[in-house]
Design a protein around this motif. Structure first.
Motif, mmCIF file in Angstrom:
data_model
loop_
_atom_site.group_PDB
_atom_site.id
_atom_site.type_symbol
_atom_site.label_atom_id
_atom_site.label_comp_id
_atom_site.label_asym_id
_atom_site.label_seq_id
_atom_site.Cartn_x
_atom_site.Cartn_y
_atom_site.Cartn_z
ATOM 1 N N HIS A 170 1.086 -1.355 -0.149
ATOM 2 C CA HIS A 170 0.137 -0.121 0.084
ATOM 3 C C HIS A 170 0.934 0.857 0.039
ATOM 4 C CE1 HIS A 170 -3.441 -2.491 1.400
ATOM 5 N NE2 HIS A 170 -2.321 -3.525 1.752
ATOM 6 N N GLY A 171 0.342 2.020 -0.838
ATOM 7 C CA GLY A 171 1.187 3.339 -0.970
ATOM 8 C C GLY A 171 2.028 3.333 -2.015
ATOM 9 N N ALA A 172 2.973 4.673 -1.722
ATOM 10 C CA ALA A 172 4.452 4.739 -2.970
ATOM 11 C C ALA A 172 4.879 3.816 -3.383
ATOM 12 C CB ALA A 172 4.085 6.166 -2.599
ATOM 13 N N VAL A 173 5.933 3.889 -4.725
ATOM 14 C CA VAL A 173 6.217 3.473 -4.510
ATOM 15 C C VAL A 173 8.188 3.533 -4.017
ATOM 16 C CG1 VAL A 173 8.381 2.003 -6.583
ATOM 17 C CG2 VAL A 173 6.687 2.485 -7.072
ATOM 18 N N VAL A 174 9.198 2.779 -3.497
ATOM 19 C CA VAL A 174 10.189 3.710 -2.753
ATOM 20 C C VAL A 174 11.048 2.513 -2.820
ATOM 21 C CG1 VAL A 174 8.520 3.621 -0.815
ATOM 22 C CG2 VAL A 174 9.369 1.512 -0.595
ATOM 23 N N ASP A 175 12.331 2.979 -2.667
ATOM 24 C CA ASP A 175 13.818 2.154 -2.492
ATOM 25 C C ASP A 175 14.317 1.533 -1.645
ATOM 26 O OD1 ASP A 175 14.661 4.191 -0.699
ATOM 27 O OD2 ASP A 175 15.145 5.410 -1.882
ATOM 28 N N ALA A 176 15.622 0.943 -2.125
ATOM 29 C CA ALA A 176 16.433 0.185 -0.609
ATOM 30 C C ALA A 176 16.370 0.299 0.493
ATOM 31 C CB ALA A 176 17.493 -0.086 -1.221
ATOM 32 N N GLU A 177 16.607 2.414 0.919
ATOM 33 C CA GLU A 177 16.867 2.576 2.235
ATOM 34 C C GLU A 177 15.245 2.909 2.599
ATOM 35 O OE1 GLU A 177 18.237 7.658 3.819
ATOM 36 O OE2 GLU A 177 18.139 7.138 1.134
ATOM 37 N N PHE A 178 14.093 3.171 2.123
ATOM 38 C CA PHE A 178 12.820 3.461 2.943
ATOM 39 C C PHE A 178 13.133 1.763 3.480
ATOM 40 C CE2 PHE A 178 8.865 2.549 3.298
ATOM 41 C CZ PHE A 178 8.432 3.971 4.092
ATOM 42 N N VAL A 179 13.278 0.892 2.672
ATOM 43 C CA VAL A 179 12.910 -0.386 2.954
ATOM 44 C C VAL A 179 14.349 -0.980 4.552
ATOM 45 C CG1 VAL A 179 12.873 -3.418 3.128
ATOM 46 C CG2 VAL A 179 12.143 -1.686 0.719
ATOM 47 N N ARG A 180 15.445 -0.412 4.376
ATOM 48 C CA ARG A 180 16.112 -1.102 5.872
ATOM 49 C C ARG A 180 15.590 0.243 6.309
ATOM 50 N NH1 ARG A 180 19.789 0.880 2.661
ATOM 51 N NH2 ARG A 180 20.595 -1.025 2.186
ATOM 52 N N ASP A 181 15.285 1.160 6.249
ATOM 53 C CA ASP A 181 14.407 2.105 7.792
ATOM 54 C C ASP A 181 13.420 1.711 8.098
ATOM 55 O OD1 ASP A 181 16.944 3.914 7.337
ATOM 56 O OD2 ASP A 181 15.250 5.290 6.120
ATOM 57 N N GLN A 182 12.346 1.185 7.515
ATOM 58 C CA GLN A 182 11.525 0.383 8.168
ATOM 59 C C GLN A 182 12.360 -0.916 8.618
ATOM 60 O OE1 GLN A 182 7.435 -0.618 6.400
ATOM 61 N NE2 GLN A 182 6.938 1.330 6.385
ATOM 62 N N GLY A 183 12.552 -1.172 7.784
ATOM 63 C CA GLY A 183 13.060 -2.686 8.923
ATOM 64 C C GLY A 183 14.104 -2.867 10.121
ATOM 65 N N ALA A 184 14.405 -0.952 10.070
ATOM 66 C CA ALA A 184 14.669 -1.293 11.889
ATOM 67 C C ALA A 184 13.715 -0.557 12.621
ATOM 68 C CB ALA A 184 15.735 -0.117 11.548
ATOM 69 N N GLU A 185 12.329 -0.298 11.844
ATOM 70 C CA GLU A 185 11.707 0.403 12.929
ATOM 71 C C GLU A 185 10.657 -0.824 13.730
ATOM 72 O OE1 GLU A 185 10.455 4.807 11.005
ATOM 73 O OE2 GLU A 185 9.307 2.584 10.391
ATOM 74 N N ILE A 186 10.993 -1.889 12.453
ATOM 75 C CA ILE A 186 10.229 -2.939 12.965
ATOM 76 C C ILE A 186 10.847 -3.496 13.630
ATOM 77 C CG2 ILE A 186 9.145 -5.033 11.803
ATOM 78 C CD1 ILE A 186 8.260 -3.920 9.097
ATOM 79 N N GLY A 187 12.031 -3.487 13.697
ATOM 80 C CA GLY A 187 13.116 -4.408 14.522
ATOM 81 C C GLY A 187 13.120 -3.929 16.237
ATOM 82 N N SER A 188 13.096 -2.036 16.263
ATOM 83 C CA SER A 188 12.480 -1.688 17.465
ATOM 84 C C SER A 188 11.073 -2.395 17.860
ATOM 85 C CB SER A 188 12.979 -0.361 16.999
ATOM 86 O OG SER A 188 12.345 0.801 18.191
ATOM 87 N N VAL A 189 9.880 -2.116 17.028
ATOM 88 C CA VAL A 189 8.922 -2.684 17.855
ATOM 89 C C VAL A 189 9.094 -4.059 18.355
ATOM 90 C CG1 VAL A 189 6.781 -4.015 17.199
ATOM 91 C CG2 VAL A 189 7.698 -1.736 15.987
ATOM 92 N N ALA A 190 10.269 -5.210 17.565
ATOM 93 C CA ALA A 190 10.442 -6.434 18.180
ATOM 94 C C ALA A 190 11.232 -6.758 19.695
ATOM 95 C CB ALA A 190 11.181 -7.800 17.512
ATOM 96 N N ASN A 191 12.501 -5.249 19.547
ATOM 97 C CA ASN A 191 13.043 -5.401 20.533
ATOM 98 C C ASN A 191 12.428 -5.028 21.685
ATOM 99 O OD1 ASN A 191 15.635 -6.170 18.834
ATOM 100 N ND2 ASN A 191 15.974 -4.162 18.574
ATOM 101 N N ASN A 192 11.997 -3.835 21.238
ATOM 102 C CA ASN A 192 10.539 -3.801 22.735
ATOM 103 C C ASN A 192 9.845 -4.339 23.674
ATOM 104 O OD1 ASN A 192 11.732 -0.366 22.926
ATOM 105 N ND2 ASN A 192 10.095 -0.491 21.540
#
Length: 292
Positions: A222-244
């Motif tokens: 869902h949403g606009a087309v993104v690049d590898a940096e966006f995926v990397r950043d969102q993956g880090a946020e998802i990792g933060s959820v897991a760590n919490n």
């Protein structure tokens, strides 16, 4: 938000449909056309099929790939199957469609008005979701599958659990395009439902990042087309959820306490299912701190 097809690479398109801000992909080859996801109802899927046929006149729509089992990506399968397309998904997604789809339809049939989870959906669309024929994939795989489109190939990969246990990514190597389904979202935070795997999700995204180049165009569910940096950043946020979640559990916080926690990368109200699912995965809490 565009209502037209955008060509991301050679004969590789995306169209962002306004319903659920849903992305649909199309890849054309000399042997036919592959569609990524099939929309949420027979009516929407019929419109989508007509749009695809106008996009690639005369070409046969031979494959319809489900990135995962959720209704907005699969409930249009019947239209594509009837048109002669082979429906393909991960084996878990095919099973989940049959296990969980009827439950969703019963909920909508019993409450035919506005869905509080999706308040923008009109009642007539709710009714169509409730009556859509559920057609799971007739070809499934467990780890990887290659589809030969004649003069090019498309690769389907299951790299781990995340949004569900049946998420796949669709790689178009010669166009440097990757369709990620709801493993990544651009127009809203990642969607943590009651079938998510919050502790595994970031590792799965990391595996996808390893396949991307600096120029890869990534299509989220869902949403606009993104690049590898966006995926990397969102993956880090998802990792933060897991760590919490893991940290709260390790420190002896009860589920009730964890649900009140407010130090998240996303609004806390979007994460209740993530916390519950994470605690289920981690098992019972060993009380080490005086947390209520």
């Amino acid at each position: 938000m565009t209502s037209n097809w955008t060509e991301l690479g050679d004969r590789c398109w995306v169209r962002r449909y306004p319903e659920w801000d849903l992305n649909i992909g199309v890849v054309a080859g000399s042997a036919g056309v592959l569609v990524v996801d099939t929309h949420a109802t027979e009516a929407f899927a019929t419109e989508l099929l007509a749009d695809v046929r106008r996009l690639v006149p005369g070409a046969e729509v031979r494959w319809a790939v489900n990135t995962h089992a959720h209704f907005d990506h699969t409930f249009g399968n019947s239209v594509f199957a009837a048109a002669g397309a082979t429906v393909i998904s991960h084996e878990n997604a095919a099973a989940q469609l049959l296990e969980r789809g009827p439950e969703l339809q019963r909920r909508y049939a019993e409450n035919p008005g506005v869905d509080p989870d999706f308040p923008a959906i009109p009642a007539e669309v709710i009714a169509q979701i409730a009556t859509a024929p559920l057609v799971p994939a007739d070809q499934t795989f467990s780890v990887a599958k290659v589809i030969d489109l004649g003069d090019r190939r498309v690769e389907l990969l299951h790299l781990g659990n995340g949004h569900t246990d049946g998420d796949i990514v669709v790689l178009v190597p010669d166009a440097d395009v990757v369709f990620m389904g709801d493993l990544i979202e651009e127009s809203a935070p990642p969607s943590y439902g009651d079938d998510c795997y919050p502790l595994d999700w970031s590792d799965t995204v990391d595996r996808v990042v390893g396949l991307l180049t600096a120029t890869t165009r990534v299509v989220p569910g869902h949403g606009a087309v993104v690049d590898a940096e966006f995926v990397r950043d969102q993956g880090a946020e998802i990792g933060s959820v897991a760590n919490n979640i893991s940290g709260l559990h390790h420190n002896g916080a009860t589920l009730e306490y964890a649900l009140r926690h407010d130090e998240w990368p996303y609004p806390a109200e979007h994460l209740a299912a993530a916390v519950r699912r994470g605690y289920e995965q981690l098992g019972g809490v060993r009380r080490t701190l005086p947390m209520a």
